[in-house]
Design an enzyme around this catalytic site. Structure first.
Site, PDB file in Angstrom:
ATOM      1  N   SER A 133       0.829  -1.216   0.000  1.00  0.00           N
ATOM      2  CA  SER A 133       0.000   0.000   0.000  1.00  0.00           C
ATOM      3  C   SER A 133       0.856   1.255   0.000  1.00  0.00           C
ATOM      4  CB  SER A 133      -0.879  -0.028   1.247  1.00  0.00           C
ATOM      5  OG  SER A 133      -1.385   1.235   1.516  1.00  0.00           O
TER       6      SER A 133
ATOM      7  N   TYR B 224      -1.951  -0.542  10.068  1.00  0.00           N
ATOM      8  CA  TYR B 224      -2.197  -1.064   8.712  1.00  0.00           C
ATOM      9  C   TYR B 224      -0.934  -0.913   7.865  1.00  0.00           C
ATOM     10  CZ  TYR B 224      -3.830  -1.141   3.874  1.00  0.00           C
ATOM     11  OH  TYR B 224      -3.961  -1.412   2.527  1.00  0.00           O
TER      12      TYR B 224
HETATM   13  N1  LIG Z   1      -8.536  -0.276  -2.271  1.00  0.00           N
HETATM   14  C1  LIG Z   1      -7.486   0.473  -2.043  1.00  0.00           C
HETATM   15  O1  LIG Z   1      -7.507   1.701  -2.213  1.00  0.00           O
HETATM   16  C2  LIG Z   1      -6.178  -0.152  -1.619  1.00  0.00           C
HETATM   17  C3  LIG Z   1      -5.045   0.683  -1.495  1.00  0.00           C
HETATM   18  C4  LIG Z   1      -3.831   0.112  -1.104  1.00  0.00           C
HETATM   19  C5  LIG Z   1      -3.756  -1.241  -0.852  1.00  0.00           C
HETATM   20  N2  LIG Z   1      -4.865  -2.026  -0.949  1.00  0.00           N
HETATM   21  C6  LIG Z   1      -4.734  -3.451  -0.662  1.00  0.00           C
HETATM   22  O2  LIG Z   1      -5.274  -4.163  -1.763  1.00  0.00           O
HETATM   23  C7  LIG Z   1      -5.860  -5.385  -1.327  1.00  0.00           C
HETATM   24  C8  LIG Z   1      -7.297  -5.477  -1.788  1.00  0.00           C
HETATM   25  O3  LIG Z   1      -8.018  -4.381  -1.213  1.00  0.00           O
HETATM   26  P1  LIG Z   1      -9.564  -4.138  -1.462  1.00  0.00           P
HETATM   27  O4  LIG Z   1      -9.754  -2.684  -1.599  1.00  0.00           O
HETATM   28  O5  LIG Z   1     -10.054  -5.070  -2.492  1.00  0.00           O
HETATM   29  O6  LIG Z   1     -10.138  -4.565  -0.031  1.00  0.00           O
HETATM   30  P2  LIG Z   1     -11.419  -5.453   0.331  1.00  0.00           P
HETATM   31  O7  LIG Z   1     -11.591  -5.319   1.805  1.00  0.00           O
HETATM   32  O8  LIG Z   1     -12.557  -5.084  -0.535  1.00  0.00           O
HETATM   33  O9  LIG Z   1     -10.950  -6.921  -0.047  1.00  0.00           O
HETATM   34  C9  LIG Z   1     -10.163  -7.728   0.794  1.00  0.00           C
HETATM   35  C10 LIG Z   1     -10.869  -9.060   0.976  1.00  0.00           C
HETATM   36  O10 LIG Z   1     -10.043  -9.891   1.791  1.00  0.00           O
HETATM   37  C11 LIG Z   1     -10.895 -10.689   2.590  1.00  0.00           C
HETATM   38  N3  LIG Z   1     -10.136 -11.146   3.773  1.00  0.00           N
HETATM   39  C12 LIG Z   1      -9.654 -10.382   4.783  1.00  0.00           C
HETATM   40  N4  LIG Z   1      -9.035 -11.155   5.685  1.00  0.00           N
HETATM   41  C13 LIG Z   1      -9.103 -12.432   5.229  1.00  0.00           C
HETATM   42  C14 LIG Z   1      -8.656 -13.695   5.723  1.00  0.00           C
HETATM   43  N5  LIG Z   1      -8.016 -13.792   6.897  1.00  0.00           N
HETATM   44  N6  LIG Z   1      -8.913 -14.811   4.995  1.00  0.00           N
HETATM   45  C15 LIG Z   1      -9.578 -14.730   3.809  1.00  0.00           C
HETATM   46  N7  LIG Z   1     -10.042 -13.553   3.303  1.00  0.00           N
HETATM   47  C16 LIG Z   1      -9.808 -12.430   3.997  1.00  0.00           C
HETATM   48  C17 LIG Z   1     -12.059  -9.782   2.951  1.00  0.00           C
HETATM   49  O11 LIG Z   1     -13.252 -10.487   3.281  1.00  0.00           O
HETATM   50  C18 LIG Z   1     -12.223  -8.941   1.687  1.00  0.00           C
HETATM   51  O12 LIG Z   1     -13.271  -9.423   0.863  1.00  0.00           O
HETATM   52  C19 LIG Z   1      -5.701  -5.404   0.193  1.00  0.00           C
HETATM   53  O13 LIG Z   1      -4.535  -6.122   0.501  1.00  0.00           O
HETATM   54  C20 LIG Z   1      -5.514  -3.929   0.545  1.00  0.00           C
HETATM   55  O14 LIG Z   1      -4.808  -3.775   1.743  1.00  0.00           O
HETATM   56  C21 LIG Z   1      -6.078  -1.508  -1.340  1.00  0.00           C
END
Ligand SMILES: NC(=O)c1ccc[n+]([C@@H]2O[C@H](COP(=O)([O-])OP(=O)(O)OC[C@H]3O[C@@H](n4cnc5c(N)ncnc54)[C@H](O)[C@@H]3O)[C@@H](O)[C@H]2O)c1
Length: 363
Positions: A142, A167
């Site tokens: 991130s 985080y």
């Molecule tokens: N969306 C953003 O702006 C953004 C920015 C930087 C980094 N990220 C990273 O990108 C990735 C995807 O983010 P996103 O926006 O799709 O988030 P999101 O929360 O929509 O998706 C993450 C999914 O992971 C699942 N999850 C969490 N813990 C789990 C576990 N222990 N076992 C199985 N499933 C689990 C959740 O149920 C969720 O559906 C994440 O790693 C997030 O940290 C996202």
């Protein structure tokens, strides 16, 4: 290619799985469908990919009725045995690990979720990669790892040792853990630092979503740091295209890497870190204006102080992405926000979901 994608009920994972399936890859998706935000949106994303609600059960495989090559398993990645059994049976080429506990502010009040989902689960993914000869592990980091850094644009060549939220610390820890496994077991790993991702089927806890909801419902929006924020907002398609570009080229050791002046993004091990961001930061107030235009309503603005864990600006240097893949995100916020708002209006009109529901979730 046969790919394990974690977090496919989530925002980025859903879009990535769709893109991979449309180009003919075989995908096994995993998600525990937790309730960090409304699980109905997660079930609906899965349904959009042809995974029927009524067939989803813990550790049970469900085949998509829409995509031949898609199977989904509701699994908690903290369950090491379940993950190891799956990986031993399936013989994946690549793992794209996107499942995580996301959210900067939530990590202030719920630190334990980050230890479980971001540290323990990541270790399990590394162990599964190690014991099953995974050809490339790609994982989400991130932009929040830049923490107190203020040299802009943020570059993967800068050191990132001053996170300001748990985080961010958990994502930086993932990069360190990945390096160790790349070094010890020669597993090619690529960590992708995403910059504020937005788009259709997005995350209801993120500012753009909360703004769209409040503006549509004629409710006030809270604008932190009195609007003096900039974000490198990155459209979802640019993120998924970036992931696929990186995924197809396993990380390699860097022959020129110099241990006396170590480049933090490369190594003698097959280890790479990339930024995926729009390389074009937008002020928060301009972003809000654009949402107002798309919705056709003025926002009622409540100015607030900065929140703990927040950073004031982000801006991605994507030179390495350009050099190695000839790829750079390029979607304008005008195009991207219109796509998001069109989806938002359609989805919530159909589901009759109200602003009050969203407030309850974020409380
Ligand atoms: N969306 C953003 O702006 C953004 C920015 C930087 C980094 N990220 C990273 O990108 C990735 C995807 O983010 P996103 O926006 O799709 O988030 P999101 O929360 O929509 O998706 C993450 C999914 O992971 C699942 N999850 C969490 N813990 C789990 C576990 N222990 N076992 C199985 N499933 C689990 C959740 O149920 C969720 O559906 C994440 O790693 C997030 O940290 C996202």
């Amino acid at each position: 290619m046969k790919i394990l994608v974690t977090g496919t009920a989530g925002f980025v994972g859903f879009h990535l799985a769709e893109k991979l399936l449309l180009r003919g890859d075989e995908v096994v998706g995993i998600d525990n469908i937790n309730d960090y935000y409304d699980p109905k949106l997660k079930f609906d994303r899965l349904a959009e990919s042809g995974i029927a609600y009524e067939h989803i059960d813990w550790n049970k495989e469900v085949t998509s009725f829409k995509h031949h090559g898609y199977r989904f398993i509701r699994m908690n990645l903290e369950d090491k045995q379940a993950l190891m059994t799956l990986c031993a049976r399936e013989d994946f080429d690549v793992i794209v690990h996107l499942a995580a506990q996301a959210g900067v502010r939530y990590s202030i009040t719920n630190p334990d979720a980050y230890a479980q989902s971001n540290l323990i689960s990541f270790l399990n993914i590394l162990e599964a990669s190690r014991h099953n000869k995974i050809k490339h592990l790609v994982y989400a980091s991130s932009s929040s790892v830049y923490g107190l850094n203020s040299t802009m644009p943020f570059s993967v060549k800068h050191t990132v040792d001053h996170p300001v939220s748990l985080y961010a610390a958990s994502k930086k820890a993932n990069e360190l853990m990945a390096h160790t496994y790349s070094h010890l077991y020669k597993i090619p790993t690529s960590g992708l630092r995403f910059f504020t991702v937005y788009g259709p089927w997005g995350r209801p806890d993120m500012a753009y979503f909360l703004f769209a909801d409040a503006i549509s419902n004629k409710k006030p929006i809270q604008v932190f740091n009195h609007g003096k924020m900039k974000r490198d907002f990155t459209y979802i398609d640019d993120i998924t295209n970036g992931i696929i570009n990186v995924m197809e080229k396993p990380a390699e050791p860097c022959a020129e890497w110099d241990s006396r002046q170590p480049d933090p993004s490369r190594s003698t091990a097959p280890y790479c870190i990339y930024n995926i961001g729009n390389n074009s930061p937008v002020s928060l107030m301009s972003f809000i204006k654009e949402i107002e235009t798309c919705i056709g309503e003025k926002a009622i603005i409540e100015m607030k102080d900065i929140q703990p864990g927040d950073v004031t600006s982000t801006w991605a240097n994507v030179d390495d992405l350009m050099q190695n893949f000839n790829y750079k995100p390029s979607t304008t916020i005008q195009y991207g926000l219109k796509k998001f708002v069109d989806w938002y209006k359609d989805y919530y009109a159909v589901n009759k979901f109200t602003g009050a529901d969203l407030e309850q979730q974020s409380a």
